[in-house]
Design an enzyme around this catalytic site. Structure first.
Site, PDB file in Angstrom:
ATOM      1  N   LEU A   1       0.813  -1.220   0.000  1.00 27.57           N
ATOM      2  CA  LEU A   1       0.000   0.000   0.000  1.00 27.57           C
ATOM      3  C   LEU A   1       0.846   1.270   0.000  1.00 27.57           C
ATOM      4  O   LEU A   1       1.924   1.320   0.565  1.00 27.57           O
ATOM      5  CB  LEU A   1      -0.924  -0.003   1.226  1.00 27.57           C
ATOM      6  CG  LEU A   1      -1.866  -1.197   1.312  1.00 27.57           C
ATOM      7  CD1 LEU A   1      -2.747  -1.096   2.561  1.00 27.57           C
ATOM      8  CD2 LEU A   1      -2.726  -1.340   0.068  1.00 27.57           C
ATOM      9  N   HIS A   2       0.297   2.303  -0.667  1.00 32.08           N
ATOM     10  CA  HIS A   2       0.913   3.631  -0.702  1.00 32.08           C
ATOM     11  C   HIS A   2      -0.189   4.668  -0.555  1.00 32.08           C
ATOM     12  O   HIS A   2      -1.367   4.315  -0.365  1.00 32.08           O
ATOM     13  CB  HIS A   2       1.720   3.801  -1.991  1.00 32.08           C
ATOM     14  CG  HIS A   2       0.950   3.451  -3.242  1.00 32.08           C
ATOM     15  ND1 HIS A   2      -0.169   4.141  -3.642  1.00 32.08           N
ATOM     16  CD2 HIS A   2       1.110   2.451  -4.152  1.00 32.08           C
ATOM     17  CE1 HIS A   2      -0.641   3.626  -4.753  1.00 32.08           C
ATOM     18  NE2 HIS A   2       0.106   2.583  -5.091  1.00 32.08           N
TER      19      HIS A   2
ATOM     20  N   MET B   1       1.627   7.274  -8.321  1.00 32.70           N
ATOM     21  CA  MET B   1       2.029   6.268  -7.339  1.00 32.70           C
ATOM     22  C   MET B   1       1.585   4.886  -7.805  1.00 32.70           C
ATOM     23  O   MET B   1       0.491   4.716  -8.332  1.00 32.70           O
ATOM     24  CB  MET B   1       1.405   6.578  -5.986  1.00 32.70           C
ATOM     25  CG  MET B   1       2.031   7.780  -5.339  1.00 32.70           C
ATOM     26  SD  MET B   1       1.488   7.933  -3.633  1.00 32.70           S
ATOM     27  CE  MET B   1       2.248   9.500  -3.252  1.00 32.70           C
ATOM     28  N   SER B   2       2.477   3.906  -7.612  1.00 33.12           N
ATOM     29  CA  SER B   2       2.179   2.531  -7.998  1.00 33.12           C
ATOM     30  C   SER B   2       3.036   1.598  -7.163  1.00 33.12           C
ATOM     31  O   SER B   2       4.198   1.910  -6.874  1.00 33.12           O
ATOM     32  CB  SER B   2       2.497   2.324  -9.485  1.00 33.12           C
ATOM     33  OG  SER B   2       2.540   0.947  -9.791  1.00 33.12           O
TER      34      SER B   2
ATOM     35  N   HIS C   1      -3.579   4.170  -2.426  1.00 30.41           N
ATOM     36  CA  HIS C   1      -4.546   3.268  -1.770  1.00 30.41           C
ATOM     37  C   HIS C   1      -5.197   3.955  -0.563  1.00 30.41           C
ATOM     38  O   HIS C   1      -6.402   3.850  -0.337  1.00 30.41           O
ATOM     39  CB  HIS C   1      -3.844   2.002  -1.277  1.00 30.41           C
ATOM     40  CG  HIS C   1      -3.178   1.184  -2.333  1.00 30.41           C
ATOM     41  ND1 HIS C   1      -1.813   1.095  -2.445  1.00 30.41           N
ATOM     42  CD2 HIS C   1      -3.679   0.401  -3.316  1.00 30.41           C
ATOM     43  CE1 HIS C   1      -1.505   0.287  -3.456  1.00 30.41           C
ATOM     44  NE2 HIS C   1      -2.612  -0.148  -4.001  1.00 30.41           N
TER      45      HIS C   1
ATOM     46  N   VAL D   1      -3.321   9.668  -7.453  1.00 24.09           N
ATOM     47  CA  VAL D   1      -2.418  10.321  -6.501  1.00 24.09           C
ATOM     48  C   VAL D   1      -0.997  10.192  -7.040  1.00 24.09           C
ATOM     49  O   VAL D   1      -0.582   9.106  -7.475  1.00 24.09           O
ATOM     50  CB  VAL D   1      -2.537   9.669  -5.106  1.00 24.09           C
ATOM     51  CG1 VAL D   1      -1.585  10.329  -4.130  1.00 24.09           C
ATOM     52  CG2 VAL D   1      -3.977   9.763  -4.610  1.00 24.09           C
TER      53      VAL D   1
HETATM   54  P1  AMP Z   1      -3.679  -2.256  -6.765  1.00 21.30           P
HETATM   55  O1  AMP Z   1      -3.271  -2.613  -5.373  1.00 21.30           O
HETATM   56  O2  AMP Z   1      -2.581  -1.768  -7.632  1.00 21.30           O
HETATM   57  O3  AMP Z   1      -4.540  -3.327  -7.417  1.00 21.30           O
HETATM   58  O4  AMP Z   1      -4.635  -1.002  -6.599  1.00 21.30           O
HETATM   59  C1  AMP Z   1      -5.747  -1.053  -5.769  1.00 21.30           C
HETATM   60  C2  AMP Z   1      -6.621   0.148  -6.026  1.00 21.30           C
HETATM   61  O5  AMP Z   1      -5.866   1.331  -5.762  1.00 21.30           O
HETATM   62  C3  AMP Z   1      -7.080   0.237  -7.477  1.00 21.30           C
HETATM   63  O6  AMP Z   1      -8.418   0.719  -7.511  1.00 21.30           O
HETATM   64  C4  AMP Z   1      -6.119   1.235  -8.066  1.00 21.30           C
HETATM   65  O7  AMP Z   1      -6.634   1.935  -9.177  1.00 21.30           O
HETATM   66  C5  AMP Z   1      -5.928   2.179  -6.884  1.00 21.30           C
HETATM   67  N1  AMP Z   1      -4.688   2.932  -7.033  1.00 21.30           N
HETATM   68  C6  AMP Z   1      -3.448   2.442  -7.272  1.00 21.30           C
HETATM   69  N2  AMP Z   1      -2.554   3.450  -7.412  1.00 21.30           N
HETATM   70  C7  AMP Z   1      -3.255   4.603  -7.269  1.00 21.30           C
HETATM   71  C8  AMP Z   1      -2.920   5.989  -7.319  1.00 21.30           C
HETATM   72  N3  AMP Z   1      -1.666   6.394  -7.560  1.00 21.30           N
HETATM   73  N4  AMP Z   1      -3.899   6.902  -7.124  1.00 21.30           N
HETATM   74  C9  AMP Z   1      -5.177   6.492  -6.909  1.00 21.30           C
HETATM   75  N5  AMP Z   1      -5.559   5.205  -6.837  1.00 21.30           N
HETATM   76  C10 AMP Z   1      -4.620   4.271  -7.020  1.00 21.30           C
END
Ligand code: AMP
Length: 288
Positions: free
Chosen positions: A34-35, A189-190, A38, A181
Site C-alpha cells: 500500500l501507498h 504512485m504505484s 490506496h 495520486v
Molecule cells: P492495486 O493494489 O494496484 O490493485 O490497486 C488497488 C486500487 O488502488 C485500485 O483501484 C487502483 O486503481 C488504486 N490505485 C493504485 N494506485 C493509485 C494511485 N496512484 N492513485 C489512486 N488510486 C490508485
C-alpha cells in the site's frame, strides 16, 4: 481492525459490523503493497460510509505467464498497520485457495472495453480482474466501492460488468473513481514503482510531464496524431525502452479517437522502463 482469511470468518465479521442498524459498508479492493494512492481511496470510503472493508489479494488470474506474480511485493503486516491507522474496520485477506478452491471454473469476460490498450498487451488480464472483483462484491456485498482512476480501463471494465450483470451490491452508480495520486515530481504512485532503480525512477517522471504537454497540445486544438507521435518520441527520449500504447480515447467507451469531439476524452499511456511497465492517464477537455 480485524483481519480475516476465510469466507466463514468474513461473513461472521460482516454480520457483526453491520449489526441491525442498517449501517453502510464501503469496499476498497487492493493487491497490497500500500501507498498514499490506496490510502486516499480508504479516506474517500471512510467519508462516504459507516464502515470500510479493505481487501488484499494478489490475484493470480490477472497476471500473465511472463508477468511479475511471484515478484509482486507482499507485506501484509505493514499493510494491515496502515489500514488500521486509517480507521478500516475489517481487512479481508484470503489466500489463493480460499479465493479459488479446487474446481473453480468460472471466468467473467467484459468484451469491448477490455479489448484494447492494456487488454491487448495483457491477454486475459481483465477477465481475471472482472472475475475477482465480482467475487469480492459478492463476498462483501458492499453498499459502495472505490477504485483508482490510475487504472482507468480497469474502472471502465468493472463499471460495465456491474451494469451488465445488474449487480446491486454495489450498484454501478455506487462504484466511485478516485483521481490518481502522484509523487511530488508527478509520477503516478504505484506498487510497481519500487521495481525502478534510482536512475529509472528519475527518468520515469518524464512520462507524466510528456503526457501533460500532449494534453495541452490536444486541448489547444493541435492535431491528435502529431501530439501522440511527439508524446511517444518524448517518452523514448527520456529513457523508456518501449511504448505499448499512447492513445486518445473516449473516456466512457475507451474507443480510440483520432480527433477531439464534444465528449470527455482521456489520454492513456503504457510504457516500459527497464523491466517495469508503467501506466498513466490524464483527462482531456475535462470541461467540454
Ligand atoms: P492495486 O493494489 O494496484 O490493485 O490497486 C488497488 C486500487 O488502488 C485500485 O483501484 C487502483 O486503481 C488504486 N490505485 C493504485 N494506485 C493509485 C494511485 N496512484 N492513485 C489512486 N488510486 C490508485
Amino acid at each position: 481492525m480485524q483481519t480475516v482469511k476465510t469466507l466463514q470468518m468474513l461473513r461472521t465479521a460482516l454480520a457483526h459490523l453491520r449489526g441491525n442498524t442498517g449501517s453502510t459498508v464501503a469496499l476498497v479492493p487492493t493487491m497490497g503493497a500500500l501507498h498514499e494512492g490506496h490510502l486516499t481511496l480508504v479516506r474517500r470510503a471512510r467519508a462516504e460510509a459507516d464502515h470500510v472493508v479493505a481487501s488484499i489479494f494478489v490475484n493470480p488470474k490477472q497476471f500473465g505467464p511472463n508477468e511479475d506474480l511471484d515478484a509482486y511485493p507482499r507485506q501484509l503486516a505493514a499493510d494491515a498497520a496502515m489500514l488500521e491507522a486509517e480507521g478500516v474496520a475489517l481487512l479481508w485477506a484470503p489466500d489463493v485457495a480460499a479465493m479459488y478452491p479446487e474446481g473453480f471454473a468460472t471466468s467473467i469476460g467484459v468484451a469491448g472495453v477490455s479489448d484494447g490498450l492494456c487488454g491487448a498487451a495483457r491477454p486475459g488480464h481483465f477477465d481475471g480482474v472482472a472475475t475477482v472483483v465480482c467475487k469480492l462484491f459478492n463476498q462483501v456485498a458492499p453498499d459502495m466501492a472505490f477504485f483508482g482512476e490510475k487504472d482507468f480501463q480497469q474502472l471502465a471494465v468493472i463499471r460495465t460488468m456491474a451494469r451488465d450483470l445488474d449487480l446491486t451490491q454495489p450498484p454501478v452508480d455506487r462504484i466511485f473513481g478516485v483521481p490518481t495520486v502522484r509523487e511530488a515530481d508527478g509520477l503516478a504512485m504505484s506498487s510497481r514503482n519500487r521495481y525502478l532503480s534510482p536512475d529509472q525512477r528519475a527518468a520515469a517522471a518524464a512520462l507524466p510531464r510528456a503526457m501533460q504537454a500532449a494534453v495541452a497540445a490536444i486541448d489547444g486544438g493541435g492535431d491528435v496524431a502529431d501530439a501522440l507521435a511527439g508524446l511517444q518520441a518524448d517518452i523514448l527520449a527520456a529513457g523508456f525502452s518501449s511504448v505499448d500504447y499512447a492513445t486518445l480515447a473516449d473516456a466512457r467507451s475507451l474507443a480510440t479517437l483520432s480527433a477531439l469531439g464534444p465528449d470527455p476524452a482521456r489520454l492513456l499511456v503504457a510504457a516500459r522502463i527497464g523491466g517495469t511497465r508503467l501506466i498513466d492517464n490524464l483527462p482531456v477537455n475535462r470541461t467540454a
